[in-house]
Design a protein around this motif. Sequence first.
Motif, PDB file in Angstrom:
ATOM      1  N   ASP A  58      33.286  27.683  44.437  1.00 25.82           N
ATOM      2  CA  ASP A  58      32.193  27.393  43.511  1.00 25.82           C
ATOM      3  C   ASP A  58      32.165  25.927  43.083  1.00 25.82           C
ATOM      4  OD1 ASP A  58      31.828  30.025  43.789  1.00 25.82           O
ATOM      5  OD2 ASP A  58      32.235  30.595  41.705  1.00 25.82           O
ATOM      6  N   GLY A  59      33.140  25.166  43.534  1.00 24.27           N
ATOM      7  CA  GLY A  59      33.164  23.744  43.213  1.00 24.27           C
ATOM      8  C   GLY A  59      33.371  23.440  41.738  1.00 24.27           C
ATOM      9  N   THR A  60      34.087  24.322  41.015  1.00 23.73           N
ATOM     10  CA  THR A  60      34.341  24.012  39.602  1.00 23.73           C
ATOM     11  C   THR A  60      35.479  23.003  39.491  1.00 23.73           C
ATOM     12  OG1 THR A  60      35.908  25.838  39.367  1.00 23.73           O
ATOM     13  CG2 THR A  60      33.611  26.304  38.838  1.00 23.73           C
ATOM     14  N   LYS A  61      35.510  22.281  38.378  1.00 19.59           N
ATOM     15  CA  LYS A  61      36.465  21.174  38.249  1.00 19.59           C
ATOM     16  C   LYS A  61      37.898  21.667  38.066  1.00 19.59           C
ATOM     17  CE  LYS A  61      33.730  17.249  36.941  1.00 19.59           C
ATOM     18  NZ  LYS A  61      32.411  17.915  36.815  1.00 19.59           N
ATOM     19  N   LYS A  62      38.027  22.792  37.382  1.00 13.91           N
ATOM     20  CA  LYS A  62      39.369  23.324  37.182  1.00 13.91           C
ATOM     21  C   LYS A  62      39.348  24.845  37.217  1.00 13.91           C
ATOM     22  CE  LYS A  62      38.889  22.792  32.223  1.00 13.91           C
ATOM     23  NZ  LYS A  62      39.569  22.482  30.983  1.00 13.91           N
ATOM     24  N   VAL A  63      40.546  25.419  37.257  1.00 14.23           N
ATOM     25  CA  VAL A  63      40.650  26.879  37.278  1.00 14.23           C
ATOM     26  C   VAL A  63      40.776  27.373  35.845  1.00 14.23           C
ATOM     27  CG1 VAL A  63      41.948  28.840  38.161  1.00 14.23           C
ATOM     28  CG2 VAL A  63      41.812  26.745  39.515  1.00 14.23           C
ATOM     29  N   THR A  64      39.819  28.172  35.419  1.00 20.12           N
ATOM     30  CA  THR A  64      39.814  28.652  34.031  1.00 20.12           C
ATOM     31  C   THR A  64      39.880  30.184  34.005  1.00 20.12           C
ATOM     32  OG1 THR A  64      37.432  28.904  33.953  1.00 20.12           O
ATOM     33  CG2 THR A  64      38.295  26.737  33.390  1.00 20.12           C
ATOM     34  N   ASP A  65      39.865  30.737  32.791  1.00 13.49           N
ATOM     35  CA  ASP A  65      39.844  32.195  32.619  1.00 13.49           C
ATOM     36  C   ASP A  65      38.735  32.838  33.437  1.00 13.49           C
ATOM     37  OD1 ASP A  65      41.704  31.558  30.792  1.00 13.49           O
ATOM     38  OD2 ASP A  65      40.765  32.601  29.098  1.00 13.49           O
ATOM     39  N   LYS A  66      37.611  32.150  33.479  1.00 19.71           N
ATOM     40  CA  LYS A  66      36.454  32.716  34.147  1.00 19.71           C
ATOM     41  C   LYS A  66      36.760  33.004  35.619  1.00 19.71           C
ATOM     42  CE  LYS A  66      31.602  31.962  34.793  1.00 19.71           C
ATOM     43  NZ  LYS A  66      30.505  31.034  34.804  1.00 19.71           N
ATOM     44  N   GLU A  67      37.421  32.066  36.267  1.00 25.81           N
ATOM     45  CA  GLU A  67      37.772  32.280  37.675  1.00 25.81           C
ATOM     46  C   GLU A  67      38.781  33.424  37.818  1.00 25.81           C
ATOM     47  OE1 GLU A  67      37.432  29.020  36.515  1.00 25.81           O
ATOM     48  OE2 GLU A  67      35.484  28.982  37.532  1.00 25.81           O
ATOM     49  N   VAL A  68      39.655  33.536  36.821  1.00 25.62           N
ATOM     50  CA  VAL A  68      40.646  34.624  36.888  1.00 25.62           C
ATOM     51  C   VAL A  68      39.951  35.988  36.751  1.00 25.62           C
ATOM     52  CG1 VAL A  68      42.703  35.658  35.836  1.00 25.62           C
ATOM     53  CG2 VAL A  68      42.511  33.174  36.024  1.00 25.62           C
ATOM     54  N   TYR A  69      38.983  36.071  35.839  1.00 23.62           N
ATOM     55  CA  TYR A  69      38.255  37.337  35.700  1.00 23.62           C
ATOM     56  C   TYR A  69      37.499  37.672  36.981  1.00 23.62           C
ATOM     57  CZ  TYR A  69      39.178  37.805  30.720  1.00 23.62           C
ATOM     58  OH  TYR A  69      39.791  37.976  29.513  1.00 23.62           O
ATOM     59  N   ARG A  70      36.892  36.641  37.570  1.00 23.74           N
ATOM     60  CA  ARG A  70      36.209  36.876  38.848  1.00 23.74           C
ATOM     61  C   ARG A  70      37.198  37.374  39.895  1.00 23.74           C
ATOM     62  NH1 ARG A  70      31.881  32.490  39.388  1.00 23.74           N
ATOM     63  NH2 ARG A  70      30.432  33.283  37.839  1.00 23.74           N
ATOM     64  N   ALA A  71      38.366  36.737  39.899  1.00 25.14           N
ATOM     65  CA  ALA A  71      39.403  37.102  40.869  1.00 25.14           C
ATOM     66  C   ALA A  71      39.820  38.554  40.660  1.00 25.14           C
ATOM     67  CB  ALA A  71      40.610  36.182  40.723  1.00 25.14           C
ATOM     68  N   ARG A  72      39.931  38.942  39.396  1.00 23.93           N
ATOM     69  CA  ARG A  72      40.345  40.324  39.122  1.00 23.93           C
ATOM     70  C   ARG A  72      39.307  41.311  39.658  1.00 23.93           C
ATOM     71  NH1 ARG A  72      40.380  42.638  33.188  1.00 23.93           N
ATOM     72  NH2 ARG A  72      38.189  42.276  33.620  1.00 23.93           N
ATOM     73  N   ASP A  73      38.043  40.998  39.418  1.00 25.37           N
ATOM     74  CA  ASP A  73      36.990  41.886  39.919  1.00 25.37           C
ATOM     75  C   ASP A  73      37.021  41.969  41.438  1.00 25.37           C
ATOM     76  OD1 ASP A  73      36.230  42.314  37.358  1.00 25.37           O
ATOM     77  OD2 ASP A  73      34.650  40.792  37.361  1.00 25.37           O
ATOM     78  N   LYS A  74      37.180  40.831  42.056  1.00 17.69           N
ATOM     79  CA  LYS A  74      37.206  40.818  43.527  1.00 17.69           C
ATOM     80  C   LYS A  74      38.412  41.607  44.030  1.00 17.69           C
ATOM     81  CE  LYS A  74      37.066  37.702  47.504  1.00 17.69           C
ATOM     82  NZ  LYS A  74      37.945  38.624  48.230  1.00 17.69           N
ATOM     83  N   PHE A  75      39.538  41.372  43.387  1.00 22.48           N
ATOM     84  CA  PHE A  75      40.777  42.059  43.773  1.00 22.48           C
ATOM     85  C   PHE A  75      40.601  43.571  43.663  1.00 22.48           C
ATOM     86  CE2 PHE A  75      44.926  43.888  42.882  1.00 22.48           C
ATOM     87  CZ  PHE A  75      45.776  43.196  43.737  1.00 22.48           C
ATOM     88  N   GLU A  76      40.050  43.997  42.523  1.00 29.35           N
ATOM     89  CA  GLU A  76      39.904  45.440  42.324  1.00 29.35           C
ATOM     90  C   GLU A  76      38.920  46.053  43.312  1.00 29.35           C
ATOM     91  OE1 GLU A  76      39.527  45.733  38.077  1.00 29.35           O
ATOM     92  OE2 GLU A  76      41.686  45.337  37.989  1.00 29.35           O
ATOM     93  N   MET A  77      37.857  45.299  43.610  1.00 33.79           N
ATOM     94  CA  MET A  77      36.908  45.810  44.592  1.00 33.79           C
ATOM     95  C   MET A  77      37.545  45.896  45.976  1.00 33.79           C
ATOM     96  SD  MET A  77      33.300  44.191  43.465  1.00 33.79           S
ATOM     97  CE  MET A  77      32.524  44.729  44.952  1.00 33.79           C
ATOM     98  N   ASP A  78      38.340  44.900  46.315  1.00 35.34           N
ATOM     99  CA  ASP A  78      39.012  44.936  47.616  1.00 35.34           C
ATOM    100  C   ASP A  78      39.947  46.133  47.713  1.00 35.34           C
ATOM    101  OD1 ASP A  78      37.684  42.689  48.297  1.00 35.34           O
ATOM    102  OD2 ASP A  78      39.394  41.323  48.115  1.00 35.34           O
ATOM    103  N   VAL A  79      40.672  46.370  46.629  1.00 37.67           N
ATOM    104  CA  VAL A  79      41.617  47.487  46.617  1.00 37.67           C
ATOM    105  C   VAL A  79      40.862  48.811  46.762  1.00 37.67           C
ATOM    106  CG1 VAL A  79      43.230  48.784  45.160  1.00 37.67           C
ATOM    107  CG2 VAL A  79      43.404  46.297  45.313  1.00 37.67           C
ATOM    108  N   MET A  80      39.751  48.909  46.022  1.00 41.34           N
ATOM    109  CA  MET A  80      38.979  50.142  46.055  1.00 41.34           C
ATOM    110  C   MET A  80      38.371  50.366  47.446  1.00 41.34           C
ATOM    111  SD  MET A  80      36.154  51.313  43.329  1.00 41.34           S
ATOM    112  CE  MET A  80      34.783  50.325  43.849  1.00 41.34           C
TER     113      MET A  80
END
Length: 434
Positions: A267-289
């Motif tokens: 996404d070209g964001t300047k740094k890794v923040t909570d927001k990216e972690v929440y996105r990562a969690r959603d992606k992770f859970e969807m992948d697992v499912m």
Amino acid sequence: MNPFEKYSAEMTNNMLDLTVLEGSYLPEIFPHREREIDLMAKTLSSVFHNSRPSNLLIYGKTGTGKTSTTTYVTKMLKEKDPEGIEIFHVNCQVYDSPYSILVEISNALTQIDEDKIPGLGWPMDRIYSELLKRMNRSRRFMVVVLDEIDKIIKKNGPDALYVILKLSDDSTVTRTSFIGITNDTGFLESLDARVRSRLNQESIMFPPYNASELRDILTLRISNIAMSKPIDDSALNLCAAIGAQEHGDARKALELMRIAIEVSIRDGTKKVTDKEVYRARDKFEMDVMREAIATLPPQSKMVLLSAVVTQEMDSSMMFTGEIFENYKSICRELGFAQLSSRRVSDILTELEDFGLLTTSKKSQGRYGRTRFIRVAGNYFDVKRYLVEDKDLEKFRGTFLGKQARIDTTGPSDSLPYEKIDEKIRDIWDATTLE
Ligand SMILES: Nc1ncnc2c1ncn2[C@@H]1O[C@H](COP(=O)(O)OP(=O)(O)O)[C@@H](O)[C@H]1O
Ligand SMILES: [Mg+2]
């Protein structure tokens, strides 16, 4: 300029480094596992006093560092005495029968192709004696790690380990020890007494990590990445917290961090923040499912599809009986044999064990208390993953009762996937980022 230039350069630079966060990367330092590493080393160090180490059972939840620390410790042992010690690491999810395990070890003991034992066809006692012969002409000590050892029992019954563990009695020249690793704490009880006492000569429990321990693990790993992008402390803490919530799982915490960094690069964001972690969690859970759904047997997929459809039709009717009725319609439409309601009820329980359904008991007037069922997660996604299956993709809901044709022309078909993802992301952002 080639329009890919910018992305490929940035991606590869960062991606290469990210292997440090992957499961296959073996660290050299394991914070908060000093005690366990020392206990393992103490047990195995008998080889330096020329005696066979006790067999060792290692147990604890997934992601608590069992596989990686064992790999590390055995590697260090081998480094101490490369000539005298042989290590085998067997993944029992792959090699899940005594036959395949003994063949695997035998074949690893020879470099000559003609000596390789075939994967099928030899009687067990011939393999066993051939293996002993080969062992007795090689090293002085052998350590066999049986990772996910419970799988052997689950596949082959409680006696299956006996023939493998007998090696430590019968190998006299090359003395053999076993390290069994398992996530399944009930596993020992399922063993018969003679196998249990053989395997469990020593045991080490790997406790779950708490959030601050996971933070230390993450911090150390990340210090190895030459990142151009800063990672917020709060993002790191969040990965640790989610991992801790999830039975103290370092794998999950590391995966989240890795995906969050990927998301931020993409996404070209300047740094890794909570927001990216929440996105990562959603992606992770969807992948697992998605993975969990893809590996279900066909009948379980149909029962799950029926639960999805039932919930879609009328979410207040999520009872075993309704789901069974719709399941029958689905079987009819797709041309599958129908299982009994008893079997379907068992499958519903299995789906619950997999975390794909949740159930609660609900009072139903004169019927007493019955099971009230819910599809776990977003049923829209569950349906999308289910109809990726080639048997289920033809499903249109033709025979379903009531008003209730399943809406396959709804958003799942009319929107391209990226659009759906976008939409879902918006919904998630709204719900998880407040
Ligand atoms: N104490 C630790 N320090 C550094 N990395 C760790 C630690 N514990 C676990 N990990 C990492 O977490 C991931 C999962 O660990 P693993 O050993 O596969 O867990 P298990 O076998 O118990 O499921 C691996 O990438 C591993 O390197
Ligand atoms: Mg493991």
